[in-house]
Scaffold this motif. Structure first.
Motif, PDB file in Angstrom:
ATOM      1  N   MET A   1       0.845  -1.195   0.000  1.00  0.00           N
ATOM      2  CA  MET A   1       0.000   0.000   0.000  1.00  0.00           C
ATOM      3  C   MET A   1       0.885   1.251   0.000  1.00  0.00           C
ATOM      4  N   THR A   2       0.530   2.228  -0.845  1.00  0.00           N
ATOM      5  CA  THR A   2       1.312   3.467  -0.907  1.00  0.00           C
ATOM      6  C   THR A   2       1.168   4.251   0.389  1.00  0.00           C
ATOM      7  N   LYS A   3       2.299   4.759   0.827  1.00  0.00           N
ATOM      8  CA  LYS A   3       2.261   5.551   2.057  1.00  0.00           C
ATOM      9  C   LYS A   3       1.694   6.936   1.779  1.00  0.00           C
ATOM     10  N   LYS A   4       1.007   7.474   2.790  1.00  0.00           N
ATOM     11  CA  LYS A   4       0.529   8.855   2.721  1.00  0.00           C
ATOM     12  C   LYS A   4       1.640   9.778   3.202  1.00  0.00           C
ATOM     13  N   VAL A   5       1.525  11.022   2.851  1.00  0.00           N
ATOM     14  CA  VAL A   5       2.467  12.017   3.363  1.00  0.00           C
ATOM     15  C   VAL A   5       1.707  12.920   4.335  1.00  0.00           C
ATOM     16  N   TYR A   6       2.066  12.826   5.590  1.00  0.00           N
ATOM     17  CA  TYR A   6       1.445  13.705   6.600  1.00  0.00           C
ATOM     18  C   TYR A   6       2.190  15.029   6.640  1.00  0.00           C
ATOM     19  N   VAL A  49      10.343  15.022  15.981  1.00  0.00           N
ATOM     20  CA  VAL A  49      11.545  14.214  16.262  1.00  0.00           C
ATOM     21  C   VAL A  49      11.406  13.521  17.620  1.00  0.00           C
ATOM     22  N   ASN A  50      10.918  14.254  18.613  1.00  0.00           N
ATOM     23  CA  ASN A  50      10.789  13.696  19.960  1.00  0.00           C
ATOM     24  C   ASN A  50       9.806  12.535  20.036  1.00  0.00           C
ATOM     25  N   VAL A  51       8.752  12.617  19.247  1.00  0.00           N
ATOM     26  CA  VAL A  51       7.682  11.613  19.381  1.00  0.00           C
ATOM     27  C   VAL A  51       7.765  10.520  18.317  1.00  0.00           C
ATOM     28  N   LYS A  83       4.030   6.979  12.160  1.00  0.00           N
ATOM     29  CA  LYS A  83       5.216   6.119  12.030  1.00  0.00           C
ATOM     30  C   LYS A  83       5.133   5.227  10.798  1.00  0.00           C
ATOM     31  N   LYS A  84       3.911   4.909  10.363  1.00  0.00           N
ATOM     32  CA  LYS A  84       3.734   4.017   9.204  1.00  0.00           C
ATOM     33  C   LYS A  84       3.812   4.778   7.882  1.00  0.00           C
ATOM     34  N   LYS A 109       1.033  15.268  22.488  1.00  0.00           N
ATOM     35  CA  LYS A 109       0.344  14.604  23.613  1.00  0.00           C
ATOM     36  C   LYS A 109       0.628  13.100  23.584  1.00  0.00           C
ATOM     37  N   GLY A 110       0.952  12.596  22.409  1.00  0.00           N
ATOM     38  CA  GLY A 110       1.327  11.196  22.276  1.00  0.00           C
ATOM     39  C   GLY A 110       0.160  10.258  22.053  1.00  0.00           C
ATOM     40  N   LYS A 111      -0.922  10.758  21.464  1.00  0.00           N
ATOM     41  CA  LYS A 111      -2.083   9.890  21.216  1.00  0.00           C
ATOM     42  C   LYS A 111      -1.664   8.709  20.334  1.00  0.00           C
ATOM     43  N   LYS A 112      -1.875   7.515  20.869  1.00  0.00           N
ATOM     44  CA  LYS A 112      -1.271   6.327  20.267  1.00  0.00           C
ATOM     45  C   LYS A 112      -1.669   6.121  18.795  1.00  0.00           C
ATOM     46  N   GLU A 113      -2.965   6.216  18.509  1.00  0.00           N
ATOM     47  CA  GLU A 113      -3.423   5.979  17.131  1.00  0.00           C
ATOM     48  C   GLU A 113      -2.731   6.941  16.164  1.00  0.00           C
TER      49      GLU A 113
END
Lengths: 148, 135
Positions: free
Chosen positions: B1-6, B77-79, B57-58, B47-51
């Motif tokens: 699957m092609t990655k999205k660019v956030y 960078v930190n998260v 990261k994907k 805040k580090g919301k897991k979802e």
């Protein structure tokens, strides 16, 4: 819109942090409402804290540390675009508990006829809501400022 | 699957350059590179919301900053780790000295809109490279 009140600034300023969430129209409303407060409604007694700079507080040489220091010793209001309350949590984590938190969605429930749609550029309803939210922020500021 | 660019703008609220980042992110996502890009709230990432963190990261990530504090970059960078690209909106003015943006944070002035358009095109070009690199 209520005109700015001329207040002799003898007490510590009140800090404002808008969530500014990019993914929600509510985030844009927090941003615009906060600018209305600091530019027009209560310019003499408020200061705006940059949310990303506050959260990246470790960049002390660039001023991030100063934002956290400010919120430690001044009353700070967070303005939240959703229930995640990122601003409130960040202030509590890095400085001190927020003096007040305003949730945009609570205010929006009181005005169901206003349906803002565009997060990119606020439409007429979005701007009306931003002004209403700004007035609520100003009321909270007065309570906090006068209680000092 | 092609990655999205956030695309993660700093959206700083004290200077117009943060607003330029925010509007450029919308311009790329809505008009220049729709379908392959997405925007996420920076505060939610910090805040580090897991979802949200897992999703970023994907996929690919570009950060946009409005000042040299580089908050969006350092926050990401930190998260998440090092982003795939980073941009600074003030660099557009360094390359186009006649385009001094008006200081108004909302709504953007005419020069600020022009800076935003140039900035958005630079970002869109990078999005294209990142997407092509995935094929």
């Amino acid at each position: 819109m209520e005109k700015s009140k001329l207040i002799l600034n003898t007490k510590p300023k009140i800090g404002l942090i808008a969530c500014s969430g990019e993914n929600l129209v509510e985030g844009t409303i927090t941003r615009v409402a906060t600018r209305i407060v600091v530019e027009k409604l209560r310019p003499q007694i408020t200061t705006i804290l940059c949310q990303p700079l506050f959260m990246a507080g470790d960049i002390k040489h660039k001023g991030g540390g100063k934002e956290r220091e400010f919120a430690k010793i001044h009353k700070t209001i967070t303005v939240e675009g959703c229930e995640e309350a990122c601003g409130k949590i960040a202030v509590e984590r890095y400085s001190a508990p927020a003096a007040a938190t305003i949730y945009i969605q609570d205010i929006m429930k009181k005005y169901p006829q206003l349906k803002p749609e565009s997060k990119e550029e606020l439409d007429e309803d979005g701007l009306k809501l931003a002004e209403i939210v700004a007035e609520e922020i100003a009321t909270t500021i007065d309570e906090l400022y006068n209680s000092q | 699957m092609t990655k999205k660019v956030y695309i993660i703008p700093c959206s700083g609220i004290g200077k117009v350059y943060g607003s330029i980042c925010r509007q450029a992110a919308y311009r790329v996502g809505n008009d220049l590179k729709p379908g392959v890009t997405a925007i996420e709230c920076l505060p939610l990432i910090v805040k580090g919301k897991k979802e949200v963190v897992d999703e970023l990261k994907k996929n690919k990530v570009i950060t946009l900053d409005g000042c040299t504090a580089l908050c969006a970059y350092y926050d990401v960078v930190n998260v998440i780790g090092e982003p795939d690209a980073q941009f600074l909106s003030t660099s557009v003015v360094q390359k186009n000295r006649d385009l001094k943006p008006e200081p108004t944070i909302y709504p953007l002035g005419e020069n600020a809109k022009e800076v935003m358009e140039i900035f958005a095109k630079e970002i869109a070009e990078k999005v294209g490279e990142l997407v092509d690199g995935e094929k």
